[in-house]
Structures are given as C-alpha cells and as structure tokens.
Design an enzyme around this catalytic site. Structure first.
Site, PDB file in Angstrom:
ATOM      1  CD  GLU A   1      -2.823  -0.717   2.026  1.00  0.00           C
ATOM      2  OE1 GLU A   1      -2.959   0.449   2.487  1.00  0.00           O
ATOM      3  OE2 GLU A   1      -3.792  -1.731   2.080  1.00  0.00           O
TER       4      GLU A   1
ATOM      5  CD  GLU B   1      -4.439  -5.702   3.651  1.00  0.00           C
ATOM      6  OE1 GLU B   1      -5.171  -4.575   4.433  1.00  0.00           O
ATOM      7  OE2 GLU B   1      -3.089  -5.073   4.525  1.00  0.00           O
TER       8      GLU B   1
HETATM    9  C1  FCB Z   1      -4.914  -2.027   5.544  1.00  0.00           C
HETATM   10  C2  FCB Z   1      -3.410  -2.321   6.296  1.00  0.00           C
HETATM   11  C3  FCB Z   1      -3.212  -3.168   7.065  1.00  0.00           C
HETATM   12  C4  FCB Z   1      -4.097  -2.827   7.689  1.00  0.00           C
HETATM   13  C5  FCB Z   1      -5.514  -3.006   7.391  1.00  0.00           C
HETATM   14  C6  FCB Z   1      -6.635  -2.818   8.190  1.00  0.00           C
HETATM   15  O1  FCB Z   1      -4.888  -0.099   5.340  1.00  0.00           O
HETATM   16  O2  FCB Z   1      -2.506  -2.503   4.790  1.00  0.00           O
HETATM   17  O3  FCB Z   1      -2.204  -3.067   7.678  1.00  0.00           O
HETATM   18  O4  FCB Z   1      -4.273  -1.718   8.633  1.00  0.00           O
HETATM   19  O5  FCB Z   1      -6.071  -1.441   6.326  1.00  0.00           O
END
Ligand code: FCB
Length: 489
Positions: free
Chosen positions: A202, A390
């Site tokens: 990210e 994620e």
């Molecule tokens: C993302 C991050 C991860 C976590 C989630 C909730 O942006 O990559 O580390 O904090 O959010």
C-alpha cells in the site's frame, strides 16, 4: 473429494430397501441441491488470512531486531490511540505455532505475512542479522508443514529507523536502493521455501499518511513537491525490488505487490457509467498501479500537480513498470463514479454523511468493491492473476461468557454480514471469469491497528491483549464453512 463421498453415501441410502419412497427421494435430493449451488469457487482457489509484522509480532527487542519508524512513532506521545505501541502486539513471534494450528483448523491454504526489514538488517543496510532471518525460516517451515502456502510481503511499513535518520526514509532514492539490496539478500535466502512475494504494501497509505498528512510513521507533513517526489521514490523502489527478487531467487518465484487501490465502480450499471468507472480507476490510482502497468504517469495526474509534479527519467519509468506476475489488491470499500463532460471524463460521487460504514469510519460498506475493482483492473491492463490480499472489517467485538461457554465466545454478526456480502460479489466476479485466484481475509487475529492502536478489532479471532488468549469468533466459523464447502450457501 468431499462431494464424491457425499454422492457415494447418497447412492448407498437410495439402495437401502428399508427407506420409504419419500425418505429415499429426500435423501437423493440433498446432494442434488448442494453441488448444484451456483455460488462455488474454482477447485484451486486459495483461501487465506493476512497479517503484518509490526501488527502481530511483538518481540521488538529480540534476536537483534533494530528499531523501526513505527517503534519511534508509537512511542512518541500523542501519535497513537492512548499511546499504544506494537511492543507486544499478539506476541506472534513466540506464539506462531498456536496460530498456525488455528489456521489449520480453519482450513486455509495460504497465509500472508510480512518480514520486518529491521530484523534482517537492523541498520537497514550493511551486515545482515541471521537470527532475524531464522525466525522467518522457522515460520515458513511450520506453515509448509501445515500445508499452508506462504505469501510474503517484503515491506509492510516498518522501515528501519536508521534509514529514516540517515536518508530521510522514502524521501530519498538511497532508501529505494537500500530496499532493493535488502530484497536481494532476503529473497536469495528464502526463495527455497517461499514462491509468492509481494514487494510493498500500500504505497497509498504509508506514503500519503506518513509523509504527506503525518498521521502514520514517520509523521511528516512534507510540502507537496517533496511529498510527490517521495511517492515516485516508493514506486521506483518497487520496480528495483522486482528486479532484485528475480535476480536473487534460487528457483522460480512469483513477484507482485499489494495495493490498497482506490476502488471505483459505476454508480449505475450501464455502458456510460462503466466507462466512467474505468477512466476513474485509472486516474485515481495513477501514481502507483497505473504507472506500474503502463510505464507512465497519466497526463491528468501530472497536469493536476503542476509545478509539484515529480521529477523522473524514462529509465526510472521503465524500472517502475518491470512486469509483475500478479497484482494483490487490498480492498475494503469503493466509491461510485458518474460520467462527466469535463476531462478526463468521470466524476467521483461524494458520499453523503449517512453512507453506512463499519467500526472504522473509512470502511464504507459497499460489497461491490470486490466485484468492480478486480474486474475493471483485469480488463484495463489485461491482468491475468489477481489476489485479494486484504479484505475484512473492524467491529466492536465483545467477549461474552455463559454457563455453556465458560471459555468465552464472540458473536461478531456485523463482520459475518460484511463478509457474506463481499464474498457474494467476489463470487459473482470469479463466476464471470475475473481472474481472482485467491482471497486473504484481514485478519487472522485482532492486532495493532497502527495509529488506532488496539481500539479497532479486525480479527476473526478475538485476542485478549492482557493474557494473549485467542478465542475464535463467529466469523471464524463462518469463514471455515466457506472454505470447507468452497462456496457461499
Ligand atoms: C490496511 C493495512 C493493514 C491493516 C488494514 C486494516 O490498509 O494494509 O495493515 O491495517 O488496512
């Protein structure tokens, strides 16, 4: 396999003379309904969970680990929720066997974790620390033993403090070079046991929040020109790292990255809106994913920055766009786009104050995020392999006990609702042929949520941060059922 044995037992039932015709028909209808569900995922779809080093490991002073910018930031008064730090977090460094056993119970085929750069190079560069690397060797061996494929992120925000002090962190190309060196060494050491690598997690978060807005480590609010140059350095570091990883690998590896793409979807599903969403996705992600796939920043991006646009060379853009094997998309939400007559042809729809969100106010509830972003990404850039690296949500979870469950239970029905709806949309996509090959739920455990400390619980496993006791939540059982049936009921 499971399906076949189910059919076999149904056939045995049907043959049994003692059954009434009605009972026999009922017994036969069960397997007929279940395999016919249209909501299945492909047989080799990877179900996984995700974590990151600073959020779960703890053990910040152990085995020669150097300090990271998150140690410094979280120990600076006023920077994180109630001054909370990742010093102990989930103590995963010592408890990973227990957590892998839990993942085995869950039935996952993949686990996404990150390597803490300052464990491997306590000073960021120079002499490696073998004891730091050994932890990841032990972790990966235990995962493999449990038949869980490791998906490894090389940088999930815990930059060695030494590089912040020496070079100003990502403001300098020297950090990009140091990253490439660390990646070369680490992949060289671990590619015998890890096939799937992500360079960076990210850009959009740790650069913008850490160097532009100042709410994440290292807490800087740079003037826009320097901030934009820092963005450029970070994507350049990714490109160098892809090349370094390939050069160092001792056997074939897959290299990608994990990006929290700004999700864009058509406000209405018609051609004009879908086109607007496509243009929007390209522009809203212009400085990272678009640059990586196209080898250039969009005209609109550069023009909108005017004199603050980054300085770069064609050679650097070539490095940035070094081909990758897969794209990891971290996705929690999306925003609607509508067509516009003004260039570049789309407008993002502002969210009204009443737009629903989960416990974290940035996780606006919009399940179509996992349908549209991968779909538009795959068509825009002809991406053949996508993982959702994620997805998940925070929830105000409470551990209850009663006479039947003295060990405690957590009924996180809001998270189950979120997951059911998002996964339904994911299935819609894969059913249409969108090339999503796996899904990594954030997160296996409640953990250290950066500046929010422990106030936001994202796990499908509840963690008592005093005792480190783990309690699987309702969402854990829900996810286990999805994995077991490889479908949504
Ligand atoms: C993302 C991050 C991860 C976590 C989630 C909730 O942006 O990559 O580390 O904090 O959010």
């Amino acid at each position: 396999m499971k399906r076949r044995s189910f059919l076999k037992s149904a056939a045995a039932l049907a043959a049994a003379p003692a059954l009434t015709p009605l009972a026999r028909a009922a017994a036969q209808s069960v397997p007929a309904i279940y395999p016919a569900t249209p909501h299945r995922f492909s047989e080799n779809f990877i179900w996984g969970t995700a974590t990151a080093s600073y959020q779960v490991e703890g053990a910040v002073h152990e085995d020669g680990r150097g300090p990271s910018i998150w140690d410094t930031f979280s120990h600076t008064p006023g920077k994180t929720y109630q001054g909370q730090t990742g010093d102990i977090a989930d103590d995963f460094y010592h408890r990973y066997h227990e957590d892998i056993a839990s993942m085995k119970q869950l039935g996952v085929g993949g686990f996404r974790f990150s390597i803490a750069w300052p464990r491997v190079f306590p000073e960021g560069t120079g002499t490696p620390n073998p004891r730091g690397l050994d932890f990841y060797k032990r972790l990966v061996d235990a995962l493999r033993e449990a038949n869980i494929e490791p998906f490894c992120t090389l940088f999930h925000w815990d930059l060695p403090q030494a590089l912040q002090d020496k070079y100003g962190g990502w403001t300098s190309r020297a950090t990009a070079q140091a990253f490439a060196d660390y990646v070369h060494y680490t992949v060289g050491q671990l590619s015998d046991r890890i096939s799937h690598w992500m360079t960076i997690n990210e850009f959009g978060s740790y650069i913008d929040l850490g160097y532009g807005i100042g709410v994440f480590a290292p807490g800087l609010k740079l003037p826009r020109k320097e901030w934009m140059q820092t963005r450029h350095n970070a994507v350049y570091a990714h490109g160098l790292a892809v090349q370094a990883a390939r050069a160092a690998a001792t056997r074939p590896i897959q290299v990608g990255l994990a990006e929290d793409m700004t999700g864009v979807m058509p406000a209405i599903e018609d051609d004009a809106h879908i086109r607007a969403a496509e243009i929007g996705l390209r522009e809203e992600n212009a400085w990272h994913v678009t640059a990586i796939f196209e080898g250039r920043y969009t005209d609109h991006y550069l023009q909108s920055l005017g004199p603050d646009a980054p300085v770069f060379t064609p050679e650097e853009m070539k490095v940035i766009s070094t081909p990758i094997d897969f794209l990891g998309i971290n996705i929690y939400t999306t925003q609607e786009a509508v067509p516009s007559d003004a260039a570049p042809g789309y407008r993002m729809v502002p969210r009204p104050a009443s737009y629903p969100h989960m416990a974290s106010d940035w996780i606006f509830f919009n399940p179509q995020a996992v349908y549209w972003t991968p779909k538009l990404t795959s068509t825009l850039w002809n991406v053949k392999t996508i993982y959702i690296t994620e997805n998940g949500c925070s929830s105000d979870d409470v551990l209850h006990t009663d006479a039947q469950h003295p060990e405690g239970f957590v009924l996180d029905s809001g998270r189950v609702m979120y997951l059911r709806n998002y996964l339904t949309q994911l299935q819609r996509g894969v059913g249409e042929g969108v090339p999503v090959h796996g899904y990594f739920l954030w997160s296996l455990l409640d953990n250290y949520e950066w500046a929010s400390g422990y106030s936001k619980r994202f796990g499908i496993t509840y963690v008592d941060f005093e005792t480190q006791k783990r309690t699987p939540k309702l969402s854990y059982d829900f996810y286990r059922q999805i994995i077991r049936t490889n479908s949504l009921a």
